[in-house]
Motif scaffolding. Structure first.
Motif: not given
Length: 263
Positions: A104-124
């Motif tokens: 319930h996050s990616l589908e309604e994100s205004h910038d999906p790539v920027a959102f997933l880049r934040e996920v990438w940043r905090v992922l080990a």
């Protein structure tokens, strides 16, 4: 516009919501086991699915987008483990989490790539993320009676391309939730799950894709630079050419040397 956290809570308290929670939680368990000793992050509204991991995981926390709202989780007398956050700025340090669940996050994100880049940043660097979205071909994406009917649904190729654009490499995928989004049919969710995965796999309601973090060793690129060589203040004089003489002609030393013999 994102669904409100109260709408999401009501849905997962319903029969259909409990069926969705059971089907997705099973997929997480198949992929990650009990996540013993790991740090787990739930992004969006993924708390219904990560709650079973709290018994064995080292840490389980939830980050909910500001446009959606946040709830106190897990509730009761337990310490709150949920925080409100902007989707493009998760309040965690780099490479902190071993496992991340996105629902319930990616589908309604205004910038999906920027959102997933934040996920990438905090992922080990050795971590894994599972992104759950509504499947474009499924029944759940075509009804607004559930939270999965809002926002942008995805096909498998679209989701994989989006993950790669955010430097997350897809490592596996699966489908879930074959029961039609009708409340009175929720009791047959298990039967639909068993039959649907064999008979009509393309009509699943949800698409789950697991990805790993891409890390690259970047080598510095060499650049050409002009080097100005210092010119000497005095240029060296060219060597003098040797003077040729006849055998009978005395050398300068011989001319200047005093004669030892006197006549």
């Amino acid at each position: 516009m994102r669904r409100d956290v109260l709408d999401l809570r009501r849905f997962y308290a319903s029969d259909l919501g409990r069926a969705a929670r059971a089907m997705v939680s099973r997929k997480l368990e198949e992929a990650w086991g009990d996540a013993a000793g790991l740090d787990v992050l739930a992004v969006g509204y993924a708390t219904p699915f990560v709650a079973p991991l709290r018994d064995r995981a080292r840490r389980v926390v939830a980050a909910m987008p500001a446009q959606q709202g946040v709830e106190v989780w897990p509730g009761g007398e337990a310490r709150n483990l949920a925080t409100l956050t902007p989707e493009d700025g998760l309040p965690f340090q780099n490479a902190l989490f071993d496992r991340i669940v996105v629902v319930h996050s990616l589908e309604e994100s205004h910038d999906p790539v920027a959102f997933l880049r934040e996920v990438w940043r905090v992922l080990a660097p050795t971590g894994r993320v599972i992104v759950t979205v509504a499947s474009r071909n499924g029944l759940w994406a075509n009804t607004e009676k559930t939270p999965f009917g809002h926002g942008r649904p995805y096909t498998r190729s679209q989701l994989a391309e989006l993950l790669r654009e955010a430097e997350l490499e897809p490592a596996g995928w699966t489908r879930a939730l074959y029961v039609p989004p009708v409340g009175w049919m929720a009791g047959w969710a298990e039967g639909f799950e068993q039959a649907g995965s064999r008979l009509w796999p393309g009509f699943a309601g949800l698409l789950l894709m697991e990805a790993v973090k891409q890390t690259f060793a970047v080598k510095p690129k060499g650049t050409r630079a002009r080097v100005r060589a210092a010119r000497p203040a005095l240029a060296p004089s060219p060597a003098a050419a040797p003077v040729s003489r006849t055998p009978d002609q005395p050398s300068r030393r011989e001319r200047l040397a005093p004669s030892r013999l006197r006549s």
